[in-house]
Motif scaffolding. Sequence first.
Motif, PDB file in Angstrom:
ATOM      1  N   UNK A 184      -8.518  12.419  -5.845  1.00  0.00           N
ATOM      2  CA  UNK A 184      -7.179  12.609  -6.386  1.00  0.00           C
ATOM      3  C   UNK A 184      -6.251  13.068  -5.268  1.00  0.00           C
ATOM      4  N   UNK A 185      -4.952  12.825  -5.443  1.00  0.00           N
ATOM      5  CA  UNK A 185      -4.006  13.267  -4.427  1.00  0.00           C
ATOM      6  C   UNK A 185      -2.566  13.041  -4.835  1.00  0.00           C
ATOM      7  N   UNK A 186      -1.653  13.309  -3.888  1.00  0.00           N
ATOM      8  CA  UNK A 186      -0.207  13.188  -4.116  1.00  0.00           C
ATOM      9  C   UNK A 186       0.408  12.289  -3.057  1.00  0.00           C
ATOM     10  N   UNK A 232      -1.890  10.896  -8.178  1.00  0.00           N
ATOM     11  CA  UNK A 232      -2.929   9.887  -8.401  1.00  0.00           C
ATOM     12  C   UNK A 232      -4.225  10.621  -8.706  1.00  0.00           C
ATOM     13  N   UNK A 233      -4.855  10.293  -9.824  1.00  0.00           N
ATOM     14  CA  UNK A 233      -6.113  10.935 -10.204  1.00  0.00           C
ATOM     15  C   UNK A 233      -7.187   9.875 -10.405  1.00  0.00           C
ATOM     16  N   UNK A 256       0.816  -1.202   0.000  1.00  0.00           N
ATOM     17  CA  UNK A 256       0.000   0.000   0.000  1.00  0.00           C
ATOM     18  C   UNK A 256       0.850   1.252   0.000  1.00  0.00           C
ATOM     19  N   UNK A 257       0.197   2.361  -0.165  1.00  0.00           N
ATOM     20  CA  UNK A 257       0.866   3.651  -0.218  1.00  0.00           C
ATOM     21  C   UNK A 257      -0.063   4.704   0.373  1.00  0.00           C
ATOM     22  N   UNK A 258       0.496   5.606   1.172  1.00  0.00           N
ATOM     23  CA  UNK A 258      -0.292   6.678   1.774  1.00  0.00           C
ATOM     24  C   UNK A 258      -0.199   7.922   0.897  1.00  0.00           C
ATOM     25  N   UNK A 259      -1.340   8.575   0.665  1.00  0.00           N
ATOM     26  CA  UNK A 259      -1.364   9.805  -0.120  1.00  0.00           C
ATOM     27  C   UNK A 259      -2.123  10.887   0.632  1.00  0.00           C
ATOM     28  N   UNK A 260      -1.890  12.134   0.234  1.00  0.00           N
ATOM     29  CA  UNK A 260      -2.642  13.263   0.773  1.00  0.00           C
ATOM     30  C   UNK A 260      -3.600  13.730  -0.318  1.00  0.00           C
ATOM     31  N   UNK A 261      -4.891  13.795   0.016  1.00  0.00           N
ATOM     32  CA  UNK A 261      -5.904  14.156  -0.961  1.00  0.00           C
ATOM     33  C   UNK A 261      -5.886  15.653  -1.245  1.00  0.00           C
TER      34      UNK A 261
END
Length: 64
Positions: free
Chosen positions: A22-24, A31-32, A3-8
């Motif tokens: 979407x986020x980074x 990620x979109x 898994x990977x954690x992203x900030x929306x």
Amino acid sequence: MSGRRIELDGENVEKGGQQFVSGRGLFNDGYTRVHRVEPHGFASMPIKGAKAFLLQPNGDADQA
């Protein structure tokens, strides 16, 4: 499965009863239109800056 954690980024799209966000990620990878699964009968919209955890089947970021 990894898994990977992203900030929306606050971009929430609803289409056909489905919600997409979407986020980074950590290394500024973008990620979109990530499908966001919600429990039945529950409705919410994540805010900008919220954290999300993406599942990556077979460790492949393209499948997150």
